[in-house]
Motif scaffolding. Structure first.
Motif, PDB file in Angstrom:
ATOM      1  N   TYR A  52       0.806  -1.212   0.000  1.00  0.00           N
ATOM      2  CA  TYR A  52       0.000   0.000   0.000  1.00  0.00           C
ATOM      3  C   TYR A  52       0.847   1.274   0.000  1.00  0.00           C
ATOM      4  N   ARG A  56       0.785   4.219  -2.870  1.00  0.00           N
ATOM      5  CA  ARG A  56       0.476   5.630  -2.607  1.00  0.00           C
ATOM      6  C   ARG A  56       1.608   6.539  -3.082  1.00  0.00           C
ATOM      7  N   LYS A  57       2.845   6.060  -2.942  1.00  0.00           N
ATOM      8  CA  LYS A  57       3.989   6.861  -3.397  1.00  0.00           C
ATOM      9  C   LYS A  57       3.954   7.057  -4.908  1.00  0.00           C
ATOM     10  N   ILE A  59       1.198   6.944  -6.781  1.00  0.00           N
ATOM     11  CA  ILE A  59       0.021   7.736  -7.131  1.00  0.00           C
ATOM     12  C   ILE A  59       0.251   9.213  -6.838  1.00  0.00           C
ATOM     13  N   ASN A  60       0.817   9.496  -5.666  1.00  0.00           N
ATOM     14  CA  ASN A  60       0.988  10.885  -5.244  1.00  0.00           C
ATOM     15  C   ASN A  60       2.114  10.955  -4.223  1.00  0.00           C
ATOM     16  N   PRO A  63       1.584  14.335  -1.322  1.00  0.00           N
ATOM     17  CA  PRO A  63       0.176  14.774  -1.317  1.00  0.00           C
ATOM     18  C   PRO A  63      -0.010  16.170  -0.764  1.00  0.00           C
ATOM     19  N   GLU A  77      -6.753   9.578  -9.287  1.00  0.00           N
ATOM     20  CA  GLU A  77      -5.670   9.529  -8.299  1.00  0.00           C
ATOM     21  C   GLU A  77      -6.218   9.546  -6.878  1.00  0.00           C
ATOM     22  N   ASP A  78      -7.165  10.454  -6.629  1.00  0.00           N
ATOM     23  CA  ASP A  78      -7.733  10.553  -5.275  1.00  0.00           C
ATOM     24  C   ASP A  78      -8.432   9.261  -4.874  1.00  0.00           C
ATOM     25  N   SER A  80      -7.894   6.211  -6.048  1.00  0.00           N
ATOM     26  CA  SER A  80      -6.905   5.146  -5.875  1.00  0.00           C
ATOM     27  C   SER A  80      -6.149   5.321  -4.564  1.00  0.00           C
ATOM     28  N   TYR A  81      -5.815   6.577  -4.257  1.00  0.00           N
ATOM     29  CA  TYR A  81      -5.099   6.868  -3.010  1.00  0.00           C
ATOM     30  C   TYR A  81      -5.955   6.499  -1.800  1.00  0.00           C
ATOM     31  N   SER A  84      -6.280   2.713  -1.370  1.00  0.00           N
ATOM     32  CA  SER A  84      -5.111   2.076  -0.763  1.00  0.00           C
ATOM     33  C   SER A  84      -5.137   2.227   0.750  1.00  0.00           C
ATOM     34  N   SER A  85      -5.542   3.395   1.233  1.00  0.00           N
ATOM     35  CA  SER A  85      -5.615   3.623   2.680  1.00  0.00           C
ATOM     36  C   SER A  85      -6.706   2.769   3.317  1.00  0.00           C
TER      37      SER A  85
END
Length: 211
Positions: A52, A56-57, A59-60, A63, A77-78, A80-81, A84-85
């Motif tokens: 994860y 995230r790295k 994707i953004n 941030p 992007e948002d 997907s980010y 992942s969280s």
């Protein structure tokens, strides 16, 4: 003719330059969105691999420095980010719950083994029955006093261990335990050994807490 040829060459060079400029402009405007889209496409498989932080790295990476723009790539992007969280949080919650259940299972197994050890070492006949008076458990001392192994008697009726004329009284007491939930009752009765010997015993009966 020479002037016409020169003009034609100039026109061709200008046209070629125009094509190069247009192509360069298109590449310039599309390269950044394509890089972002490529990052998201490389990040999504990492979610399935439970990587994860790496996802995230990609994707953004920063941030807090992201310039907010209202376009489809931002939404992708948002989403997907955030996904992942959420997946990481769910996995952590499941892991904690699983660890808790495993710990509780170990504790219950230890408690069960402790109680079973007490029952097996007690110098008392301890026999548990279901509501149909079939044997559920048979401790070691019961095996010694009856000549029967637990393996042979579990699942069979308790009735054969009593004389026919005494079974009615024993059965009535056992039924009372089921229907009236008496705390404890007792009865002096004969108990038949596997070899036919008869032994007088004081029978204490009590309902199981599960009942």
């Amino acid at each position: 003719r020479k002037e016409s040829s020169a003009a034609s060459d100039v026109y061709k060079r200008q046209s070629l330059l125009g094509v190069i400029l247009i192509g360069g402009s298109i590449f310039f405007f599309l390269s950044a969105p394509l890089r972002r889209l490529s990052s998201v496409s490389r990040a999504l498989p990492l979610l399935g691999q439970k990587q994860y932080a790496s996802a995230r790295k990609l994707i953004n990476p920063n941030p807090e420095q992201k310039h907010r723009r209202l376009d489809e790539l931002d939404l992708l992007e948002d989403s997907s980010y955030a996904l992942s969280s959420q997946l990481e949080g769910m996995e952590q919650a499941i892991k904690e719950r699983t660890d808790s259940l495993n710990l509780r299972t170990v504790e219950l197994r230890d408690e069960r083994d402790f109680v079973k050890n007490l029952i097996d070492t007690a110098q008392l006949m301890i026999i548990t029955l279901d509501k149909q008076c079939n044997i559920i458990s048979f401790n070691k001392f019961s095996e010694q006093m009856t000549g029967c192994s637990e393996h042979d008697v579990v699942g069979t009726p308790i009735e054969p261990f009593f004389k026919t004329q005494q079974w009615d009284n024993v059965h009535a007491i056992l039924n009372d335990l089921t229907h009236t939930h008496l705390a404890v009752s007792q009865l002096e009765t004969d108990f038949i050994h596997k070899n036919g010997d008869v032994r007088v015993c004081l029978l204490y009966t009590s309902p199981s807490p599960r009942d």
